[in-house]
Scaffold this active site. Structure first.
Site, short mmCIF file in Angstrom:
data_model
loop_
_atom_site.label_atom_id
_atom_site.label_comp_id
_atom_site.label_asym_id
_atom_site.label_seq_id
_atom_site.Cartn_x
_atom_site.Cartn_y
_atom_site.Cartn_z
CB CYS A 57 -13.28 37.71 -3.93
SG CYS A 57 -14.93 36.99 -3.78
CG LEU A 74 -16.42 39.42 -1.11
CD1 LEU A 74 -15.95 40.62 -1.96
CD2 LEU A 74 -15.34 39.05 -0.12
N GLY A 116 -9.41 26.98 6.85
CA GLY A 116 -10.73 27.42 6.40
C GLY A 116 -11.76 26.31 6.47
CE LYS A 174 -16.66 36.83 3.68
NZ LYS A 174 -16.28 35.70 2.83
N GLY A 228 -6.62 23.36 2.16
CA GLY A 228 -6.64 21.95 2.50
C GLY A 228 -5.85 21.59 3.74
#
Ligand code: SIN
Length: 308
Positions: free
Chosen positions: A127, A72, A268, A44, A247
């Site tokens: 992010c 986060l 993901g 992460k 995707g």
């Protein structure tokens, strides 16, 4: 036949691994990834201090993917430095992902990960979920400022996690920086930031933070992810390794990303939904497509998109 690949000269047992994001925050989650068919352990994105992340709801599954505004949540970089030593025994590439709140944060974290057991360091410049913090990679001056400082801190390969670009001039500006600083790999793309999903029943956004503006993931973003991989591949060719993200939920999706120019793909949304079994399923599906089409390696497929 195998789906072996290399990223920045480091061998990966397959071209399929987890994306930084879902289920990769705690040691237990990372150990589960290590024991799965994910070819690497992607951690992460971390910050200097531990973070709780944004208020919930902050991750919502959608018919064709997901929207998230996690903010986060992570244990702070020191924990991931420690985890890397413990995860070494799995003999898989370990990738740290650093998301600074300012340039000094990036420098401090990259410096420490350079001394750690991780194999690669991803600098997350994209992010979209921090209130009041624009995505650094849309600001080329800020990006250059960060790159000029983090590429002189050690020998481990450093890559960039990029947001989606839409205008060809943006790609070109970023590609110039990538070449100038000898970036080893890029991860294309982060979620599409600041999208809005509304629940007509409640008449509210489906997520809470940033008035409901969050990062869109999954099928919705695959064409944009493919275009980003493709155009960066054309600009950078074999100088820089490319992780495709966005995707990927089937072997066909992986095959398309390889054709576009990716060396590997990260999973993901499908991983969040299906768990660690997704890596093996998708790898088997990819092998089946390659077998049917007569390809025997990822390298034979990579970048071989044909034009009409
Ligand atoms: C988040 O934690 O908000 C997602 C991380 C990212 O988009 O880079």
């Amino acid at each position: 036949m195998k789906t072996l690949t290399k990223i920045a000269g480091i061998e990966f047992s397959s071209c399929i691994l987890n994306a930084s994001g879902p289920n990769d925050t705690t040691f237990e989650e990372l150990a589960a990834i290590a024991e799965s068919m994910s070819s690497a352990i992607m951690m992460k994105s971390c910050t200097i201090e531990p973070r709780q992340g944004n208020d919930k709801p902050r991750y919502v599954r959608l018919p064709l993917g997901s929207i998230q505004s996690m903010g986060l949540p992570n244990l702070g970089y020191k924990e991931y430095v420690r985890f890397a030593s413990e995860l070494k025994k799995y003999n898989k590439p370990i990738i740290a992902s650093v998301a600074g709140l300012c340039t000094a944060d990036y420098i401090q974290m990259v410096k420490e990960f350079q001394k750690s057991e991780v194999d690669l360091i991803e600098v997350n410049l994209s992010c979209p979920n921090l209130e009041g913090k624009p995505q650094a990679a849309y600001d080329f001056q800020q990006t250059e400022n960060i790159l000029s400082k983090v590429f002189e801190l050690g020998e481990k390969p450093i890559g960039l996690k990029l947001p989606p670009y839409y205008d060809l001039a943006q790609y070109q500006q970023m590609a110039e920086l990538i070449i100038r600083y000898n970036v080893s790999f890029i991860t294309c793309i982060n979620s599409i930031g600041n999208t809005l999903i509304i629940d007509p029943e409640t008449e509210t956004p489906v997520i809470k933070a940033k008035s409901g503006f969050g990062g869109l993931c999954g099928d919705y973003i695959k064409p944009i992810a493919l275009a980003n991989v493709r155009y960066f591949y054309e600009l950078l060719k074999d100088k820089v390794s490319i992780f495709g993200v966005g995707g990927v939920k089937s072997g066909t999706d992986v095959f398309e990303f390889l054709l576009a120019g990716a060396d590997a793909v990260q999973i993901g949304t499908a991983f969040e939904k299906e768990g660690v079994g997704s890596f093996q399923r998708i790898n088997e599906e990819l092998l089946e497509i390659m077998r049917r089409k007569g390809y025997s390696s990822v390298q034979e497929v990579k970048g071989k998109l044909k034009y009409l």
